[in-house]
Design a protein around this motif. Structure first.
Motif, PDB file in Angstrom:
ATOM      1  N   TYR A 151       2.213   9.179  -0.725  1.00 58.73           N
ATOM      2  CA  TYR A 151       2.048   8.728   0.660  1.00 58.73           C
ATOM      3  C   TYR A 151       0.967   7.659   0.793  1.00 58.73           C
ATOM      4  O   TYR A 151       1.054   6.764   1.642  1.00 58.73           O
ATOM      5  N   VAL A 152      -0.047   7.706  -0.077  1.00 52.90           N
ATOM      6  CA  VAL A 152      -1.160   6.758   0.056  1.00 52.90           C
ATOM      7  C   VAL A 152      -0.989   5.519  -0.809  1.00 52.90           C
ATOM      8  O   VAL A 152      -1.756   4.554  -0.656  1.00 52.90           O
ATOM      9  N   LEU A 153      -0.019   5.513  -1.730  1.00 52.41           N
ATOM     10  CA  LEU A 153       0.147   4.366  -2.616  1.00 52.41           C
ATOM     11  C   LEU A 153       0.682   3.156  -1.859  1.00 52.41           C
ATOM     12  O   LEU A 153       1.343   3.281  -0.832  1.00 52.41           O
ATOM     13  N   GLY A 154       0.368   1.971  -2.380  1.00 51.50           N
ATOM     14  CA  GLY A 154       0.887   0.753  -1.781  1.00 51.50           C
ATOM     15  C   GLY A 154      -0.184  -0.054  -1.074  1.00 51.50           C
ATOM     16  O   GLY A 154      -1.382   0.166  -1.241  1.00 51.50           O
ATOM     17  N   GLU A 155       0.275  -0.996  -0.266  1.00 47.37           N
ATOM     18  CA  GLU A 155      -0.626  -1.947   0.387  1.00 47.37           C
ATOM     19  C   GLU A 155      -1.173  -1.406   1.694  1.00 47.37           C
ATOM     20  O   GLU A 155      -0.463  -0.786   2.476  1.00 47.37           O
ATOM     21  N   HIS A 156      -2.450  -1.663   1.918  1.00 52.94           N
ATOM     22  CA  HIS A 156      -3.146  -1.279   3.152  1.00 52.94           C
ATOM     23  C   HIS A 156      -3.967  -2.470   3.642  1.00 52.94           C
ATOM     24  O   HIS A 156      -4.209  -3.420   2.891  1.00 52.94           O
TER      25      HIS A 156
END
Length: 355
Positions: free
Chosen positions: A253-258
């Motif tokens: 859920y927290v992986l990726g671009e922010h």
């Protein structure tokens, strides 16, 4: 602007040319080299500098060459007429010891000149003005320090840079590399002692906030991962971070671009888009104490904040409303404190690295 170093202690190889091409592709704009390192064979400098200069012309890179005393003459170049240097791709000379201000003033009408930022004084400036130096071609470049414990102190560095800025200088400094470290000590080549064993990009980001205009990698190389991190920052204003799974159901859920919210928080980085993601039911799991680099998700006990993703910039106590779901790998935690408001950051699953 970012630059890097290529040294002339050995015959330049295709591998080094590939590295130059990769660094240019990543967004680096200049190369630093030296003609007065005691361990090197000065008789080889002319041929190798000519080759390096041709690469700089090919990849449209600046080339700053460190000299002192008779370094140019020892390498087979003329001291007063620098046309042959500019012809092979040299765009600047950094002045170290045993070169007079009168000579420096003369050089400044032929190409870019870097003064020794750490030692230049008000008297030097007065003498350069009296000698009719072209100050539009003068910059202030700090040293790097191979011997541990001899790098500059932070307070002194900041004070000196404030003085240099007040006198109109563009300022340069070095950060250490993390591959192909320069011998014979192999202890990094930073300007600041505090940078010696830290992540090169984190050191560079601190310097960007400290009045430094030109930041060069002192050592001869960067790891592939570090090159990628520089490239993403230079071209996309983005910080890449690898994270380990802390064993909850919410790691993916927290992986990726922010994007860090524009209103920067003191203790944490708040993902601006977290609440716009599809929020699963988030039960309380691994509600342990947090450290620098902990990635957290607010669980159902936080009510309207459920699903908020944060990246901790300092140690924080356990909270039964906050799940610790990932942890930035140790060697990249230095970067966390440099994610400013509005900056992108990407969390990537830790995988085995192949250099």
């Amino acid at each position: 602007m970012f630059g890097f170093s290529i040294f002339l202690n050995e015959t330049l190889s295709q591998q080094q040319k590939d590295y130059v091409a990769q660094m240019a592709q990543a967004g680096f704009k200049g190369i630093f080299t030296s003609l007065h390192i005691p361990e090197d064979d000065a008789t080889k400098y002319r041929e190798r500098l000519s080759q390096l200069g041709s690469w700089c012309q090919e990849f449209q890179l600046d080339l700053m060459v460190d000299i002192s005393g008779n370094a140019l003459i020892n390498a087979g170049f003329q001291m007063e007429n620098l046309a042959e240097l500019t012809a092979i791709g040299v765009t600047g000379l950094r002045m170290d010891y045993h070169i007079s201000n009168k000579q420096i003033a003369n050089f400044s009408h032929q190409l870019q000149i870097a003064l020794n930022a750490s030692t230049v004084t008000q008297q030097d400036i007065a003498e350069l003005k009296a000698a009719n130096a072209d100050f539009s071609h003068l910059e202030a470049w700090h040293n790097y320090y191979p011997r541990p414990e001899t790098g500059l102190a932070e307070d002194w560095f900041l004070e000196k840079n404030h003085w240099l800025k007040a006198n109109g200088f563009t300022i340069q400094a070095f950060v250490p590399g993390d591959a192909n470290l320069r011998g014979p000590l192999y202890e990094g080549l930073p300007t600041l002692e505090q940078d010696r064993y830290h992540h090169p990009l984190a050191c560079a980001l601190w310097q960007k906030k400290s009045a430094v205009d030109l930041i060069y990698i002192g050592d001869g190389g960067l790891k592939e991962r570090t090159k990628k991190q520089f490239e993403r920052f230079i071209n996309n204003n983005e910080i890449l971070l690898r994270v380990n799974d802390c064993g909850t159901e919410y790691f993916s859920y927290v992986l990726g671009e922010h994007v860090n919210r524009l209103d920067e928080a003191q203790a944490v980085i708040r993902s601006a888009d977290a609440r716009f993601r599809k929020i699963p039911h988030i039960a309380a799991q691994n509600t342990v104490s947090r450290t620098l680099g902990s990635v957290t998700v607010d669980n159902e006990k936080y009510l309207r904040y459920t699903g908020e993703i944060q990246l901790c910039q300092e140690a924080l106590p356990a909270n039964d409303k906050i799940n610790v779901v990932a942890e930035v790998v140790a060697e990249e935690k230095d970067l966390v404190r440099h994610i400013r408001g509005g900056m992108k950051f990407t969390l990537e699953q830790m995988e085995e690295e192949h250099e």
